[in-house]
Design a protein around this motif. Sequence first.
Motif, PDB file in Angstrom:
ATOM      1  N   ALA A  57       2.961  -3.221   4.382  1.00  0.00           N
ATOM      2  CA  ALA A  57       2.240  -3.627   3.174  1.00  0.00           C
ATOM      3  C   ALA A  57       0.730  -3.460   3.360  1.00  0.00           C
ATOM      4  N   GLU A  58       0.234  -3.796   4.539  1.00  0.00           N
ATOM      5  CA  GLU A  58      -1.193  -3.643   4.827  1.00  0.00           C
ATOM      6  C   GLU A  58      -1.589  -2.165   4.804  1.00  0.00           C
ATOM      7  N   GLU A  59      -0.760  -1.335   5.431  1.00  0.00           N
ATOM      8  CA  GLU A  59      -1.045   0.091   5.470  1.00  0.00           C
ATOM      9  C   GLU A  59      -0.964   0.705   4.073  1.00  0.00           C
ATOM     10  N   GLN A  60       0.014   0.250   3.300  1.00  0.00           N
ATOM     11  CA  GLN A  60       0.184   0.792   1.951  1.00  0.00           C
ATOM     12  C   GLN A  60      -1.004   0.452   1.063  1.00  0.00           C
ATOM     13  N   ASP A  61      -1.593  -0.716   1.278  1.00  0.00           N
ATOM     14  CA  ASP A  61      -2.761  -1.108   0.495  1.00  0.00           C
ATOM     15  C   ASP A  61      -3.930  -0.160   0.770  1.00  0.00           C
ATOM     16  N   MET A  62      -4.104   0.217   2.047  1.00  0.00           N
ATOM     17  CA  MET A  62      -5.162   1.165   2.401  1.00  0.00           C
ATOM     18  C   MET A  62      -4.835   2.570   1.913  1.00  0.00           C
ATOM     19  N   TYR A  64      -3.222   3.327  -0.769  1.00  0.00           N
ATOM     20  CA  TYR A  64      -3.503   3.324  -2.205  1.00  0.00           C
ATOM     21  C   TYR A  64      -5.010   3.372  -2.468  1.00  0.00           C
ATOM     22  N   ALA A  65      -5.769   2.592  -1.684  1.00  0.00           N
ATOM     23  CA  ALA A  65      -7.217   2.541  -1.880  1.00  0.00           C
ATOM     24  C   ALA A  65      -7.887   3.848  -1.485  1.00  0.00           C
ATOM     25  N   GLN A  66      -7.414   4.463  -0.392  1.00  0.00           N
ATOM     26  CA  GLN A  66      -8.006   5.710   0.087  1.00  0.00           C
ATOM     27  C   GLN A  66      -7.708   6.869  -0.848  1.00  0.00           C
ATOM     28  N   ASP A  67      -6.487   6.868  -1.430  1.00  0.00           N
ATOM     29  CA  ASP A  67      -6.124   7.832  -2.471  1.00  0.00           C
ATOM     30  C   ASP A  67      -6.239   9.288  -2.005  1.00  0.00           C
ATOM     31  N   TYR A 120      13.338  17.427  -9.038  1.00  0.00           N
ATOM     32  CA  TYR A 120      12.808  16.680  -7.893  1.00  0.00           C
ATOM     33  C   TYR A 120      11.293  16.855  -7.778  1.00  0.00           C
ATOM     34  N   VAL A 121      10.832  18.071  -8.039  1.00  0.00           N
ATOM     35  CA  VAL A 121       9.395  18.347  -7.956  1.00  0.00           C
ATOM     36  C   VAL A 121       8.618  17.495  -8.946  1.00  0.00           C
ATOM     37  N   THR A 122       9.193  17.256 -10.120  1.00  0.00           N
ATOM     38  CA  THR A 122       8.501  16.469 -11.146  1.00  0.00           C
ATOM     39  C   THR A 122       8.406  14.997 -10.782  1.00  0.00           C
ATOM     40  N   ARG A 123       9.054  14.583  -9.703  1.00  0.00           N
ATOM     41  CA  ARG A 123       9.050  13.173  -9.298  1.00  0.00           C
ATOM     42  C   ARG A 123       8.345  12.944  -7.953  1.00  0.00           C
ATOM     43  N   LEU A 124       7.605  13.926  -7.492  1.00  0.00           N
ATOM     44  CA  LEU A 124       6.886  13.762  -6.227  1.00  0.00           C
ATOM     45  C   LEU A 124       5.813  12.687  -6.368  1.00  0.00           C
ATOM     46  N   PRO A 125       5.533  11.950  -5.292  1.00  0.00           N
ATOM     47  CA  PRO A 125       4.548  10.858  -5.384  1.00  0.00           C
ATOM     48  C   PRO A 125       3.123  11.354  -5.578  1.00  0.00           C
ATOM     49  N   GLU A 126       2.384  10.598  -6.354  1.00  0.00           N
ATOM     50  CA  GLU A 126       0.966  10.887  -6.533  1.00  0.00           C
ATOM     51  C   GLU A 126       0.213  10.505  -5.258  1.00  0.00           C
ATOM     52  N   ARG A 127      -1.008  10.986  -5.137  1.00  0.00           N
ATOM     53  CA  ARG A 127      -1.823  10.633  -3.975  1.00  0.00           C
ATOM     54  C   ARG A 127      -2.012   9.119  -3.923  1.00  0.00           C
ATOM     55  N   GLY A 128      -1.923   8.562  -2.726  1.00  0.00           N
ATOM     56  CA  GLY A 128      -2.110   7.126  -2.558  1.00  0.00           C
ATOM     57  C   GLY A 128      -0.847   6.310  -2.763  1.00  0.00           C
ATOM     58  N   ARG A 129       0.277   6.985  -3.018  1.00  0.00           N
ATOM     59  CA  ARG A 129       1.500   6.251  -3.324  1.00  0.00           C
ATOM     60  C   ARG A 129       2.643   6.628  -2.376  1.00  0.00           C
ATOM     61  N   ILE A 130       3.617   5.744  -2.321  1.00  0.00           N
ATOM     62  CA  ILE A 130       4.836   5.983  -1.563  1.00  0.00           C
ATOM     63  C   ILE A 130       5.934   6.327  -2.558  1.00  0.00           C
ATOM     64  N   ALA A 277      -7.993   3.794   6.280  1.00  0.00           N
ATOM     65  CA  ALA A 277      -9.066   2.797   6.205  1.00  0.00           C
ATOM     66  C   ALA A 277      -9.479   2.662   4.746  1.00  0.00           C
ATOM     67  N   TYR A 278     -10.059   1.514   4.421  1.00  0.00           N
ATOM     68  CA  TYR A 278     -10.563   1.333   3.064  1.00  0.00           C
ATOM     69  C   TYR A 278     -11.801   2.211   2.859  1.00  0.00           C
ATOM     70  N   PRO A 279     -11.986   2.738   1.672  1.00  0.00           N
ATOM     71  CA  PRO A 279     -13.160   3.579   1.413  1.00  0.00           C
ATOM     72  C   PRO A 279     -14.463   2.828   1.693  1.00  0.00           C
ATOM     73  N   LYS A 280     -15.425   3.522   2.299  1.00  0.00           N
ATOM     74  CA  LYS A 280     -16.716   2.903   2.595  1.00  0.00           C
ATOM     75  C   LYS A 280     -17.620   2.981   1.369  1.00  0.00           C
ATOM     76  N   VAL A 281     -18.385   1.915   1.168  1.00  0.00           N
ATOM     77  CA  VAL A 281     -19.307   1.859   0.033  1.00  0.00           C
ATOM     78  C   VAL A 281     -20.617   2.531   0.426  1.00  0.00           C
ATOM     79  N   SER A 282     -21.063   3.487  -0.371  1.00  0.00           N
ATOM     80  CA  SER A 282     -22.293   4.219  -0.090  1.00  0.00           C
ATOM     81  C   SER A 282     -23.518   3.343  -0.383  1.00  0.00           C
ATOM     82  N   PRO A 283     -24.690   3.700   0.170  1.00  0.00           N
ATOM     83  CA  PRO A 283     -25.916   2.940  -0.135  1.00  0.00           C
ATOM     84  C   PRO A 283     -26.190   2.861  -1.635  1.00  0.00           C
ATOM     85  N   GLU A 284     -25.919   3.944  -2.347  1.00  0.00           N
ATOM     86  CA  GLU A 284     -26.142   3.939  -3.803  1.00  0.00           C
ATOM     87  C   GLU A 284     -25.209   2.942  -4.495  1.00  0.00           C
TER      88      GLU A 284
END
Length: 300
Positions: A57-62, A64-67, A120-130, A277-284
């Motif tokens: 669950a922890e890995e899946q959260d990252m 999804y966030a990393q996308d 089957y191809v039409t049901r492939l997972p999107e980026r960030g998903r299982i 890893a979770y995405p890093k926030v830029s200075p901007e």
Amino acid sequence: MPRTEILDQIQKYIHPFRIASGKGFQLKDFDPGDTRGLKMEKGEAADLLQRGTQWLAEEQDMLYAQDRWSLLLVFQAMDAAGKDSTIKHVMSGVNPQGCQVFSFKQPSREDLAHDFMWRYVTRLPERGRIGIFNRSYYEEVLVVRVHEDILKRQRLPPSLMGKQIWDERLADIARFEDYLSRQGIVVLKFFLHLSRDEQKKRFMKRLDNPEKNWKFSASDVHERKYWRDYMSSYEAAIAATASDQAPWYVVPADNRWFTRLVVAAAVVEAVEKLDLAYPKVSPEQKKELAAVRAELARDA
């Protein structure tokens, strides 16, 4: 216990069942009742599985966030091997928003109007998903191979329906999975290896329990007549499509608790290797967030 130590421990329960090359593969070398000498009480197994699902669950959260990456879990098995319950238990802690499960039944008229991989191809997972395929495109070289009358419904030109079609389809699948791996889709394939005797026991339990009668179909018993044909087809499929990029796991399925542990451990190990890893926030972005915070603070 540190994660590295846990990974070292679980490898001995994963790697004996991991097939990354089909050379010399024979299904008879794998015991459906194997537990690698591991003996556990039901509570112990449940506790270990829970730790694995929390980690996932922890890995899946990252994830999804990393996308960036996505994960495709393919489950194949004979009836009563426990695909549904394994998916349910292993994925119990995962956020439904980041998980997609598809069960492929008999093809529709629209499906049959396309190539064998289309639905089957039409049901492939999107980026960030299982993505989870409860049965998959492998049915096209398993049940269709055992019951060749199904192949006729796919309306292929007769010249393309020779004996070579199975080797061609397996080659197509292997190349397709190689393509997926180069698109950031991690492919893990699980064959829940159930013995014929254990299947019979589970069928009898379903018949003896009125609350489980709904899960039973007369066709399930009918398919047992083709057991050897199915095992031969599974062996051919695994041998032809196992690779480092898309490994098979021949998971012993006679003991449900061990099946779930192996599957959970294999998924955790694969995701851990992605070094998420979770995405890093830029200075901007930080400046923008500071401005938003100040605006909220001023808001009466």
